[in-house]
Design a protein around this motif. Structure first.
Motif, PDB file in Angstrom:
ATOM      1  N   MET A   1      -3.161 -15.161  -2.922  1.00 22.80           N
ATOM      2  CA  MET A   1      -3.834 -15.038  -4.144  1.00 22.80           C
ATOM      3  C   MET A   1      -5.113 -15.753  -4.066  1.00 22.80           C
ATOM      4  O   MET A   1      -5.229 -16.841  -3.344  1.00 22.80           O
ATOM      5  N   SER A   2      -6.143 -15.058  -4.561  1.00 32.09           N
ATOM      6  CA  SER A   2      -7.431 -15.649  -4.593  1.00 32.09           C
ATOM      7  C   SER A   2      -7.585 -17.162  -5.132  1.00 32.09           C
ATOM      8  O   SER A   2      -6.988 -17.217  -6.364  1.00 32.09           O
TER       9      SER A   2
ATOM     10  N   GLU B   1      -8.850  -7.290  -2.859  1.00 32.13           N
ATOM     11  CA  GLU B   1      -7.673  -8.187  -3.206  1.00 32.13           C
ATOM     12  C   GLU B   1      -6.460  -7.760  -2.357  1.00 32.13           C
ATOM     13  O   GLU B   1      -6.089  -6.627  -2.211  1.00 32.13           O
ATOM     14  N   HIS B   2      -5.526  -8.871  -2.066  1.00 30.99           N
ATOM     15  CA  HIS B   2      -4.186  -8.480  -1.287  1.00 30.99           C
ATOM     16  C   HIS B   2      -3.471  -7.682  -2.639  1.00 30.99           C
ATOM     17  O   HIS B   2      -3.214  -7.954  -3.387  1.00 30.99           O
ATOM     18  N   SER B   3      -2.949  -6.499  -1.906  1.00 33.05           N
ATOM     19  CA  SER B   3      -1.672  -5.716  -2.832  1.00 33.05           C
ATOM     20  C   SER B   3      -2.267  -4.888  -3.999  1.00 33.05           C
ATOM     21  O   SER B   3      -1.740  -4.391  -4.537  1.00 33.05           O
ATOM     22  N   ILE B   4      -3.827  -4.760  -3.948  1.00 28.33           N
ATOM     23  CA  ILE B   4      -4.204  -3.806  -4.955  1.00 28.33           C
ATOM     24  C   ILE B   4      -5.355  -3.050  -4.519  1.00 28.33           C
ATOM     25  O   ILE B   4      -6.313  -2.798  -4.823  1.00 28.33           O
TER      26      ILE B   4
ATOM     27  N   PHE C   1       0.686  -1.218   0.071  1.00 28.62           N
ATOM     28  CA  PHE C   1      -0.077  -0.015  -0.065  1.00 28.62           C
ATOM     29  C   PHE C   1       0.890   1.229   0.091  1.00 28.62           C
ATOM     30  O   PHE C   1       0.675   2.217  -0.729  1.00 28.62           O
ATOM     31  N   THR C   2       1.925   1.333   0.822  1.00 32.43           N
ATOM     32  CA  THR C   2       2.790   2.501   1.045  1.00 32.43           C
ATOM     33  C   THR C   2       3.485   2.994  -0.008  1.00 32.43           C
ATOM     34  O   THR C   2       4.259   3.902  -0.357  1.00 32.43           O
ATOM     35  N   THR C   3       3.618   2.011  -0.920  1.00 32.74           N
ATOM     36  CA  THR C   3       4.893   2.067  -2.118  1.00 32.74           C
ATOM     37  C   THR C   3       3.839   2.724  -3.486  1.00 32.74           C
ATOM     38  O   THR C   3       4.720   2.978  -4.377  1.00 32.74           O
TER      39      THR C   3
END
Length: 252
Positions: free
Chosen positions: A210-211, A149-152, A99-101
């Motif tokens: 990952m889903s 979703e993770h990382s988006i 998120f912070t990147t």
């Protein structure tokens, strides 16, 4: 009302779900206005439809640009005199990243296309439909708009906004003959989807989760197109503000 007299506008018509749906609508008798930022892919969709005897035109537009949106709406009305179906579909995905990147530029790009683009499309199409006294709008959200979703996270936020816009507008126009619904694709094999894998490979970043694809496969653009065709039609006459998942049970 016969589909032969009906006009559909599709944004993001140059590839993936937009292309599949444009072809599906044309095959079911709609006159289709193809909107895309990429003239090359837009013209490809145009030729695919015309080769099958369908009627369509292509309009180049950036859906986040107010003048471009007004232009594609006006060109549709000038050519066909009406807009019966609006598939407000154009969108982009972010690179998987912590998120912070995420750079502010990336955040703004995603929000411009995915949120502002949907807003502007509805803003200028709804008045046409109000004059007609009828119309169907289908916005493309995402399974990530239901369950992040993770990382988006930014992409997920943008698609949550699409769902909120869909429901809010649906309430306003439900008694004015305009139905506004959303489809939430998940795990659909499109150029956008394929680019995710390429980006992960290029950056080397791997999300912690990952889903799962519970059906043991990914979906096809045509499977989403079928849902859009249904929502566009009078068969969905009592549906407005509905959020329809086409994701192989990804969000269950």
């Amino acid at each position: 009302m016969s589909n032969d007299n009906q006009v559909a506008v599709v944004t993001g018509a140059g590839s993936g779900i937009g292309r599949a749906t444009s072809i599906k609508l044309a095959g079911n008798g709609y006159k289709v206005v193809l909107v895309d930022f990429n003239p090359a892919t837009g013209e490809e969709t145009l030729n695919l439809i015309r080769n099958e005897g369908g009627e369509c035109i292509f309009v180049k537009a950036d859906v986040s640009n107010q003048d471009d949106v007004q232009a594609y709406v006006q060109k549709t009305v000038d050519k066909y005199g009406r807009i019966d179906v609006f598939f407000n579909n154009a969108g982009i995905i972010q690179k998987f990243a912590p998120f912070t990147t995420v750079e502010l530029e990336e955040y703004e790009r995603i929000m411009d296309i995915n949120v502002k683009g949907v807003f502007l499309g509805m803003k200028y199409v709804i008045p046409i439909m109000l004059e007609q006294g009828r119309g169907s709008i289908i916005n493309t959200a995402s399974s990530a708009g239901i369950r992040p979703e993770h990382s988006i996270a930014v992409y997920s936020a943008s698609k949550h906004a699409v769902i909120g816009s869909t429901k809010g507008a649906a309430i306003e126009y439900a008694n004015k003959g305009i139905r506004i619904n959303a489809v939430c694709p998940g795990g659909i094999v499109t150029p956008l989807f394929k680019s995710v894998g390429e980006t992960l490979e290029k950056t080397g970043y791997v999300p912690e989760e990952m889903s799962p694809m519970r059906m043991g496969r990914h979906g096809e653009p045509d499977e989403v197109a079928e849902a859009v065709l249904f929502l566009a039609s009078d068969k969905a006459s009592f549906m407005s503000g509905s959020i329809v998942s086409v994701d192989g049970s990804l969000t269950v």
